[in-house]
Design an enzyme around this catalytic site. Structure first.
Site, mmCIF file in Angstrom:
data_model
loop_
_atom_site.group_PDB
_atom_site.id
_atom_site.type_symbol
_atom_site.label_atom_id
_atom_site.label_comp_id
_atom_site.label_asym_id
_atom_site.label_seq_id
_atom_site.Cartn_x
_atom_site.Cartn_y
_atom_site.Cartn_z
ATOM 1 N N THR A 47 -14.413 35.280 -13.739
ATOM 2 C CA THR A 47 -14.081 36.438 -13.473
ATOM 3 C C THR A 47 -15.231 37.462 -13.706
ATOM 4 O O THR A 47 -15.144 38.825 -13.574
ATOM 5 C CB THR A 47 -12.933 36.971 -14.436
ATOM 6 O OG1 THR A 47 -13.303 36.514 -15.699
ATOM 7 C CG2 THR A 47 -11.697 36.619 -13.982
ATOM 8 N N HIS A 52 -19.090 34.825 -22.271
ATOM 9 C CA HIS A 52 -19.229 35.435 -23.496
ATOM 10 C C HIS A 52 -18.917 34.481 -24.833
ATOM 11 O O HIS A 52 -18.572 33.587 -24.567
ATOM 12 C CB HIS A 52 -18.560 36.862 -23.802
ATOM 13 C CG HIS A 52 -17.149 36.687 -23.486
ATOM 14 N ND1 HIS A 52 -16.159 36.264 -24.406
ATOM 15 C CD2 HIS A 52 -16.238 37.082 -22.532
ATOM 16 C CE1 HIS A 52 -14.984 36.110 -24.154
ATOM 17 N NE2 HIS A 52 -14.905 36.724 -22.718
ATOM 18 N N HIS A 55 -16.169 32.056 -25.254
ATOM 19 C CA HIS A 55 -16.291 31.079 -24.252
ATOM 20 C C HIS A 55 -16.926 29.839 -25.139
ATOM 21 O O HIS A 55 -17.044 28.601 -24.720
ATOM 22 C CB HIS A 55 -16.825 31.195 -23.056
ATOM 23 C CG HIS A 55 -15.936 31.938 -22.233
ATOM 24 N ND1 HIS A 55 -16.577 33.201 -21.729
ATOM 25 C CD2 HIS A 55 -15.070 31.872 -21.486
ATOM 26 C CE1 HIS A 55 -15.650 33.841 -21.101
ATOM 27 N NE2 HIS A 55 -14.616 32.886 -20.855
ATOM 28 N N GLN A 182 -3.329 24.807 -12.029
ATOM 29 C CA GLN A 182 -4.080 24.164 -13.214
ATOM 30 C C GLN A 182 -3.616 22.526 -13.336
ATOM 31 O O GLN A 182 -4.691 21.845 -13.972
ATOM 32 C CB GLN A 182 -4.018 25.054 -14.482
ATOM 33 C CG GLN A 182 -4.853 24.362 -15.668
ATOM 34 C CD GLN A 182 -4.999 25.257 -16.903
ATOM 35 O OE1 GLN A 182 -4.823 26.701 -16.573
ATOM 36 N NE2 GLN A 182 -5.308 24.790 -17.988
ATOM 37 N N ASP A 203 -4.093 28.799 -26.776
ATOM 38 C CA ASP A 203 -3.547 29.474 -25.638
ATOM 39 C C ASP A 203 -3.186 28.626 -24.283
ATOM 40 O O ASP A 203 -2.299 29.137 -23.475
ATOM 41 C CB ASP A 203 -4.046 30.705 -25.644
ATOM 42 C CG ASP A 203 -5.508 30.893 -24.873
ATOM 43 O OD1 ASP A 203 -5.909 29.811 -25.229
ATOM 44 O OD2 ASP A 203 -5.851 31.599 -23.968
ATOM 45 N N LYS A 238 -10.523 39.712 -33.441
ATOM 46 C CA LYS A 238 -10.716 38.728 -32.364
ATOM 47 C C LYS A 238 -12.638 38.754 -32.382
ATOM 48 O O LYS A 238 -13.200 39.814 -32.563
ATOM 49 C CB LYS A 238 -10.285 39.357 -31.143
ATOM 50 C CG LYS A 238 -9.406 38.347 -30.419
ATOM 51 C CD LYS A 238 -8.878 38.918 -29.086
ATOM 52 C CE LYS A 238 -7.633 39.803 -29.211
ATOM 53 N NZ LYS A 238 -7.110 40.544 -28.065
ATOM 54 N N LYS A 241 -16.208 40.607 -29.464
ATOM 55 C CA LYS A 241 -16.387 42.322 -29.284
ATOM 56 C C LYS A 241 -17.037 42.750 -30.715
ATOM 57 O O LYS A 241 -16.291 42.894 -31.538
ATOM 58 C CB LYS A 241 -15.082 42.787 -28.911
ATOM 59 C CG LYS A 241 -14.518 42.334 -27.945
ATOM 60 C CD LYS A 241 -14.604 43.308 -26.618
ATOM 61 C CE LYS A 241 -13.934 42.855 -25.485
ATOM 62 N NZ LYS A 241 -14.218 43.627 -24.335
ATOM 63 N N THR A 242 -18.307 43.008 -30.577
ATOM 64 C CA THR A 242 -18.874 43.744 -31.803
ATOM 65 C C THR A 242 -19.544 44.997 -31.128
ATOM 66 O O THR A 242 -19.448 45.710 -30.318
ATOM 67 C CB THR A 242 -19.853 42.688 -32.521
ATOM 68 O OG1 THR A 242 -18.976 41.372 -32.556
ATOM 69 C CG2 THR A 242 -19.799 43.150 -34.158
#
Length: 418
Positions: A47, A52, A55, A182, A203, A238, A241-242
RNA sequence: GGGGGAAUGUCCCGAGCGGCAAAGGGGGCGGACUGUAAAUCCGCUGGCGUACGCCUUCGUAGGUUCGAGUCCUACUUCCCCCA
């Protein structure tokens, strides 16, 4: 996960380093892995043009697999990306076209080559794209071949589906089919490459179990699933994201210096866990680093940052980043290794508004943001807080040929006239 | 097919008698304190302008009004009830 005395190198390693959340058939898988090379895969979306930090968990899992003498498959979701995984999404995501997907896959590929050895050998990694088979199925053929193995009753019981229904959010039929696709991926990889293990984040448990059961039912072959824990920081945030957005793995989106800083800023409580997960350091060494307390744990963070950066960007980039950080933070002096932005010398001579310069240097998204930052005392010129972002910066501000701009204490950029 | 409700600051959740750049959270960013940590406290969190200011934003398109997130019409998407 309860403690179990695993026999195989693979599961012993994964368990010791904290990669295991759930396994479908632990004893069987352990026996298979002890007996010889196992082929396993993890699927990745296409996508975005880069993966990032989120992953990285999966990538490292594949790396451990290969290190333990097994064969990793990187499955790119060229076909499934066109459908969109509904897991953990509260709304449908925009559909990408073939061209974007192909571009993204090409852009992502290099990252895997850093962590895995690709080739034709028995334990060499291979990359495949599920568009190769998914695109070829006709609708009716797909339904007849695989649809009979899935019941709606069961699909509705899955967490990701229940969540949508409970929150009264729409789930389209298209998305509902994702789990079939999947599962078919797994079956296809089992048939083509003898793959018998699918791994993924916790998940993905539901999706993975479906594939395992499909293979066991249709081909009467052993198949296994293994999930890794959800990655969050010790304070529950999470990860990934920083400092101003996602921590991309592609160097052109996120510099090696930034990457090093990301790891350097790890919370105390996470250091040991991250060292085990994201570096190849021996466990005894990690135990020692982890036991450091107080300010000493900063040494462990530097080791973490160095090792993690070395894996992704190479030894030299890691070294440079470490040196720049040391100069900037510990000695308080300039280092030419810091990220540098070039400006037109004539323009600087004439004078440039500080807010505009901060924006051009990528420290702020807009001039307004630069002004606010300045008013709050967070914008620095040559280490001096500058409350007025409207002042002009000229060549008179050059120190050793550069102007040092900082947004906060950690985002530093050198502006060099050219 | 009929009836009733909902969509808000492009990170998320969410309030909003016709005067709103739009309450409040969360998240993010910055400051203080520290150890480039956590916790805590404080500030900021649409764009442009040095500035009184200008521009753009509340699902989409029109309309009423000096003025619309707020009222009207149509459309889109979603939820609930009845058939």
């Amino acid at each position: 996960m309860s403690e179990q005395p695993f026999k195989s190198e693979l599961l012993k390693t994964l368990q010791a380093r904290g990669y295991i959340h759930q396994i479908t058939h632990p004893a069987e898988l352990d026996a298979a892995a002890a007996a010889g090379p196992v082929t396993a895969y993890i699927g990745f979306d296409a996508t975005a043009p880069s993966l990032h930090v989120g992953h990285l968990f999966s990538i490292m899992t594949l790396r451990r697999l290969q290190q333990s003498g097994h064969k990793p498959i990187v499955l790119m979701g060229g076909g499934t990306t066109k459908v969109g995984d509904p897991t953990d999404k509260d709304q449908q995501r925009p559909l990408l076209d073939d061209e974007q997907i192909a571009t993204n896959i090409a852009s992502i590929k290099g990252t895997f080559e850093r962590f895995l050895t690709f080739g034709d050998g028995p334990t060499d990694a291979v990359m495949v794209n599920n568009a190769d088979w998914l695109d070829r199925f006709g609708y009716v053929a797909f339904l007849r071949e695989f649809g009979v193995h899935f019941t709606i009753n069961r699909m509705l019981s899955f967490e990701s589906v229940k969540l949508r229904l409970e929150r009264e959010q729409p789930m389209t039929f298209l998305e509902f089919n994702y789990m079939l696709m999947q599962s078919v991926d797994f079956l296809e990889l089992e048939r083509r490459l003898g793959c018998l293990l699918q791994m993924g984040g916790s998940d993905q448990w539901g999706n993975i179990v479906n594939g395992v059961e499909l293979i066991r039912r249709v081909d009467q072959k052993p198949a296994f699933g293994l999930t890794t824990p959800l990655l969050a920081t010790a304070s529950g945030q999470k990860m990934g994201k920083t400092v101003g957005g996602a921590i991309w793995l592609n160097a052109e989106l996120r510099s090696a210096y930034d990457y090093w800083q990301f790891w350097r800023n790890t919370e105390d409580a996470d250091v040991g866990r991250f060292l085990r997960l994201f570096t190849d350091l021996p466990l005894e060494e990690i135990a020692r680093l982890e036991s450091l307390s107080g300010a000493e744990i900063n040494e462990a963070k530097k080791v973490l940052a160095g090792a993690a950066t070395r894996l992704l960007h190479g030894a030299q980039a890691a070294e440079t980043a470490a040196r720049a950080a040391e100069a900037a933070f510990e000695q308080g002096r300039l280092s030419s290794d810091l990220p540098t932005v070039e400006v037109n010398a004539a323009e600087l001579e004439a004078g440039v508004m500080l807010a505009a310069l901060a924006q051009a240097a990528g420290l702020t998204a807009s001039r307004g943001e630069a002004r606010r930052l300045a008013q709050g005392g967070g914008l620095r010129v040559n280490d001096q807080p500058e409350p007025d972002a409207n002042r002009t910066v000229t060549s008179a501000d050059l120190v050793d040929g550069v102007v040092k701009l900082a947004a906060g204490k950690k985002k530093i950029v050198l502006v060099r006239p050219v």
